[in-house]
Design a protein around this motif. Structure first.
Motif, PDB file in Angstrom:
ATOM      1  N   TYR A  33       0.813  -1.218   0.000  1.00  0.00           N
ATOM      2  CA  TYR A  33       0.000   0.000   0.000  1.00  0.00           C
ATOM      3  C   TYR A  33       0.849   1.272   0.000  1.00  0.00           C
ATOM      4  O   TYR A  33       0.320   2.378  -0.014  1.00  0.00           O
ATOM      5  CB  TYR A  33      -0.953  -0.015   1.194  1.00  0.00           C
ATOM      6  N   ASP A  34       2.172   1.121   0.023  1.00  0.00           N
ATOM      7  CA  ASP A  34       3.071   2.258  -0.126  1.00  0.00           C
ATOM      8  C   ASP A  34       4.378   1.764  -0.735  1.00  0.00           C
ATOM      9  O   ASP A  34       4.636   0.548  -0.791  1.00  0.00           O
ATOM     10  CB  ASP A  34       3.322   2.973   1.208  1.00  0.00           C
ATOM     11  N   GLY A  35       5.201   2.703  -1.190  1.00  0.00           N
ATOM     12  CA  GLY A  35       6.413   2.338  -1.914  1.00  0.00           C
ATOM     13  C   GLY A  35       7.433   1.572  -1.097  1.00  0.00           C
ATOM     14  O   GLY A  35       8.103   0.670  -1.614  1.00  0.00           O
ATOM     15  N   LEU A  36       7.567   1.898   0.172  1.00  0.00           N
ATOM     16  CA  LEU A  36       8.555   1.215   1.005  1.00  0.00           C
ATOM     17  C   LEU A  36       8.144  -0.229   1.286  1.00  0.00           C
ATOM     18  O   LEU A  36       8.981  -1.140   1.293  1.00  0.00           O
ATOM     19  CB  LEU A  36       8.755   1.988   2.316  1.00  0.00           C
ATOM     20  N   GLN A  37       6.854  -0.446   1.520  1.00  0.00           N
ATOM     21  CA  GLN A  37       6.363  -1.805   1.711  1.00  0.00           C
ATOM     22  C   GLN A  37       6.568  -2.625   0.440  1.00  0.00           C
ATOM     23  O   GLN A  37       6.942  -3.799   0.504  1.00  0.00           O
ATOM     24  CB  GLN A  37       4.877  -1.762   2.080  1.00  0.00           C
ATOM     25  N   ALA A  38       6.366  -2.005  -0.701  1.00  0.00           N
ATOM     26  CA  ALA A  38       6.573  -2.696  -1.978  1.00  0.00           C
ATOM     27  C   ALA A  38       8.033  -3.088  -2.157  1.00  0.00           C
ATOM     28  O   ALA A  38       8.342  -4.161  -2.685  1.00  0.00           O
ATOM     29  CB  ALA A  38       6.118  -1.803  -3.134  1.00  0.00           C
ATOM     30  N   GLN A  39       8.952  -2.211  -1.720  1.00  0.00           N
ATOM     31  CA  GLN A  39      10.376  -2.535  -1.811  1.00  0.00           C
ATOM     32  C   GLN A  39      10.712  -3.783  -1.013  1.00  0.00           C
ATOM     33  O   GLN A  39      11.457  -4.658  -1.467  1.00  0.00           O
ATOM     34  CB  GLN A  39      11.220  -1.359  -1.316  1.00  0.00           C
ATOM     35  N   GLU A  40      10.180  -3.869   0.197  1.00  0.00           N
ATOM     36  CA  GLU A  40      10.443  -5.035   1.043  1.00  0.00           C
ATOM     37  C   GLU A  40       9.993  -6.315   0.348  1.00  0.00           C
ATOM     38  O   GLU A  40      10.718  -7.320   0.332  1.00  0.00           O
ATOM     39  CB  GLU A  40       9.723  -4.879   2.380  1.00  0.00           C
ATOM     40  N   ILE A  41       8.812  -6.277  -0.230  1.00  0.00           N
ATOM     41  CA  ILE A  41       8.291  -7.462  -0.915  1.00  0.00           C
ATOM     42  C   ILE A  41       9.133  -7.787  -2.142  1.00  0.00           C
ATOM     43  O   ILE A  41       9.473  -8.947  -2.394  1.00  0.00           O
ATOM     44  CB  ILE A  41       6.819  -7.238  -1.319  1.00  0.00           C
ATOM     45  N   ALA A  42       9.493  -6.765  -2.908  1.00  0.00           N
ATOM     46  CA  ALA A  42      10.233  -6.981  -4.153  1.00  0.00           C
ATOM     47  C   ALA A  42      11.580  -7.642  -3.916  1.00  0.00           C
ATOM     48  O   ALA A  42      12.043  -8.445  -4.730  1.00  0.00           O
ATOM     49  CB  ALA A  42      10.414  -5.652  -4.883  1.00  0.00           C
ATOM     50  N   TYR A  43      12.227  -7.298  -2.807  1.00  0.00           N
ATOM     51  CA  TYR A  43      13.558  -7.845  -2.534  1.00  0.00           C
ATOM     52  C   TYR A  43      13.515  -9.150  -1.747  1.00  0.00           C
ATOM     53  O   TYR A  43      14.482  -9.909  -1.746  1.00  0.00           O
ATOM     54  CB  TYR A  43      14.405  -6.820  -1.785  1.00  0.00           C
ATOM     55  N   GLU A  44      12.408  -9.421  -1.079  1.00  0.00           N
ATOM     56  CA  GLU A  44      12.336 -10.617  -0.244  1.00  0.00           C
ATOM     57  C   GLU A  44      11.594 -11.776  -0.907  1.00  0.00           C
ATOM     58  O   GLU A  44      11.788 -12.925  -0.548  1.00  0.00           O
ATOM     59  CB  GLU A  44      11.646 -10.283   1.082  1.00  0.00           C
ATOM     60  N   LYS A  45      10.737 -11.473  -1.870  1.00  0.00           N
ATOM     61  CA  LYS A  45       9.910 -12.498  -2.491  1.00  0.00           C
ATOM     62  C   LYS A  45      10.250 -12.650  -3.972  1.00  0.00           C
ATOM     63  O   LYS A  45      10.802 -11.753  -4.593  1.00  0.00           O
ATOM     64  CB  LYS A  45       8.416 -12.148  -2.361  1.00  0.00           C
ATOM     65  N   HIS A  46       9.896 -13.807  -4.508  1.00  0.00           N
ATOM     66  CA  HIS A  46      10.034 -14.019  -5.945  1.00  0.00           C
ATOM     67  C   HIS A  46       8.830 -13.384  -6.631  1.00  0.00           C
ATOM     68  O   HIS A  46       7.689 -13.758  -6.377  1.00  0.00           O
ATOM     69  CB  HIS A  46      10.096 -15.507  -6.278  1.00  0.00           C
ATOM     70  N   ILE A  47       9.074 -12.408  -7.498  1.00  0.00           N
ATOM     71  CA  ILE A  47       8.012 -11.687  -8.182  1.00  0.00           C
ATOM     72  C   ILE A  47       8.164 -11.869  -9.691  1.00  0.00           C
ATOM     73  O   ILE A  47       9.254 -11.720 -10.237  1.00  0.00           O
ATOM     74  CB  ILE A  47       8.054 -10.172  -7.845  1.00  0.00           C
ATOM     75  N   ASP A  48       7.053 -12.188 -10.362  1.00  0.00           N
ATOM     76  CA  ASP A  48       7.080 -12.367 -11.817  1.00  0.00           C
ATOM     77  C   ASP A  48       6.623 -11.127 -12.571  1.00  0.00           C
ATOM     78  O   ASP A  48       7.007 -10.916 -13.727  1.00  0.00           O
ATOM     79  CB  ASP A  48       6.180 -13.549 -12.207  1.00  0.00           C
ATOM     80  N   LEU A  49       5.780 -10.310 -11.934  1.00  0.00           N
ATOM     81  CA  LEU A  49       5.227  -9.133 -12.592  1.00  0.00           C
ATOM     82  C   LEU A  49       4.802  -8.130 -11.527  1.00  0.00           C
ATOM     83  O   LEU A  49       4.336  -8.520 -10.450  1.00  0.00           O
ATOM     84  CB  LEU A  49       4.019  -9.520 -13.453  1.00  0.00           C
ATOM     85  N   MET A  50       4.964  -6.839 -11.824  1.00  0.00           N
ATOM     86  CA  MET A  50       4.559  -5.792 -10.885  1.00  0.00           C
ATOM     87  C   MET A  50       3.488  -4.905 -11.508  1.00  0.00           C
ATOM     88  O   MET A  50       3.628  -4.458 -12.645  1.00  0.00           O
ATOM     89  CB  MET A  50       5.768  -4.937 -10.485  1.00  0.00           C
ATOM     90  N   LEU A  51       2.437  -4.640 -10.743  1.00  0.00           N
ATOM     91  CA  LEU A  51       1.396  -3.694 -11.118  1.00  0.00           C
ATOM     92  C   LEU A  51       1.533  -2.502 -10.175  1.00  0.00           C
ATOM     93  O   LEU A  51       1.342  -2.649  -8.958  1.00  0.00           O
ATOM     94  CB  LEU A  51       0.005  -4.319 -10.987  1.00  0.00           C
ATOM     95  N   LEU A  52       1.850  -1.331 -10.709  1.00  0.00           N
ATOM     96  CA  LEU A  52       2.270  -0.212  -9.873  1.00  0.00           C
ATOM     97  C   LEU A  52       1.417   1.035 -10.078  1.00  0.00           C
ATOM     98  O   LEU A  52       1.371   1.594 -11.178  1.00  0.00           O
ATOM     99  CB  LEU A  52       3.735   0.139 -10.170  1.00  0.00           C
ATOM    100  N   ASP A  53       0.746   1.448  -8.993  1.00  0.00           N
ATOM    101  CA  ASP A  53       0.150   2.776  -8.985  1.00  0.00           C
ATOM    102  C   ASP A  53       1.299   3.767  -8.811  1.00  0.00           C
ATOM    103  O   ASP A  53       2.368   3.411  -8.296  1.00  0.00           O
ATOM    104  CB  ASP A  53      -0.843   2.890  -7.828  1.00  0.00           C
ATOM    105  N   ILE A  54       1.119   5.003  -9.233  1.00  0.00           N
ATOM    106  CA  ILE A  54       2.199   5.988  -9.140  1.00  0.00           C
ATOM    107  C   ILE A  54       2.061   6.868  -7.898  1.00  0.00           C
ATOM    108  O   ILE A  54       3.014   7.065  -7.154  1.00  0.00           O
ATOM    109  CB  ILE A  54       2.246   6.855 -10.409  1.00  0.00           C
ATOM    110  N   LYS A  55       0.857   7.349  -7.650  1.00  0.00           N
ATOM    111  CA  LYS A  55       0.655   8.267  -6.526  1.00  0.00           C
ATOM    112  C   LYS A  55       0.354   7.476  -5.250  1.00  0.00           C
ATOM    113  O   LYS A  55      -0.800   7.307  -4.852  1.00  0.00           O
ATOM    114  CB  LYS A  55      -0.472   9.242  -6.865  1.00  0.00           C
ATOM    115  N   VAL A  56       1.422   6.966  -4.628  1.00  0.00           N
ATOM    116  CA  VAL A  56       1.306   6.198  -3.390  1.00  0.00           C
ATOM    117  C   VAL A  56       2.212   6.823  -2.326  1.00  0.00           C
ATOM    118  O   VAL A  56       3.163   7.540  -2.659  1.00  0.00           O
ATOM    119  CB  VAL A  56       1.692   4.713  -3.609  1.00  0.00           C
TER     120      VAL A  56
END
Length: 222
Positions: A33-56
């Motif tokens: 729900y925010d950019g920093l939380q997304a960073q944690e997930i991106a570096y800790e989990k295996h991700i195949d695709l990202m769907l990104l809102d901009i104004k977060v």
């Protein structure tokens, strides 16, 4: 193989709607729900695709993707946003997004774009990839053959081979490899991983899989 999608969207109602829809289509969805939380997930989990809102909050979608790209992460990304100026679209593609969809959008349209990007992950629309020297790998069946004869592989060896083919020339850190190969209740083993890498090297080429000391591996494909 179930693809995992990172969804960065601070509107919880929209996030829940998209998550439920994509899960119904067979995808695994991790929400931030925010950019920093997304960073944690991106570096800790295996991700195949990202769907990104901009104004977060905390870190906007542009800066989030820029940070990942600066660190060599090439996971496909689709911006989902109400921003619609040519400058915004251009900035998104300059940073390294793969697609752009404007709000409001139809869930079916989103699915078409998601499916199209994930099919391109292997760099081919074919279900079978020619590895050379008579070896063929069936992505859908996770089956390796040589001259049409089945080559016995352990489940984790097949998963590792698939992972390297899915992310050519991209650094895969240990966490992401462990995430893909070992189930939640299993304890990852560095020793076993080295054994699996040795096996996969015999199919992809010994010099084509780089060991990045204390970090992970990279499958180098010309």
């Amino acid at each position: 193989m179930i693809a995992t999608i990172l969804l960065l969207e601070d509107d919880q109602q929209l996030s829940d709607t998209v998550k439920q829809f994509l899960q119904y289509q067979g995808y695994n969805v991790l929400c931030a729900y925010d950019g920093l939380q997304a960073q944690e997930i991106a570096y800790e989990k295996h991700i195949d695709l990202m769907l990104l809102d901009i104004k977060v909050p905390h870190q906007n979608g542009f800066d989030f993707l820029q940070t990942l790209r600066d660190n060599g992460v090439q996971t496909p990304a689709i911006f989902i946003t109400s921003l619609n100026s040519v400058e915004d679209v251009t900035r998104g593609f300059d940073i390294g997004c793969n697609d752009y969809i404007r709000k409001p959008f139809a869930l079916k349209e989103l699915l078409v774009r998601v499916d199209a990007l994930l099919k391109r992950r292997y760099g081919t629309h074919e279900e079978k990839i020619d590895l050379g020297d008579g070896f063929m790998f069936d992505i859908k069946e996770m089956l390796l053959t040589r001259n049409k004869q089945r080559v016995p592989l352990k489940t984790k060896e097949a998963k590792l081979l698939s992972l390297f083919l899915e992310y050519p020339n991209e650094l895969l850190n240990y966490n992401k490899i462990f995430e893909r190969l070992w189930d939640y209740e299993e304890e990852p083993s560095a020793g076993s991983l080295r054994s699996y890498v040795k096996t996969v090297r015999s199919f992809l080429g010994k010099d084509n899989i780089e060991t990045i000391k204390n970090i992970g591996y990279r499958f180098v494909k010309e």
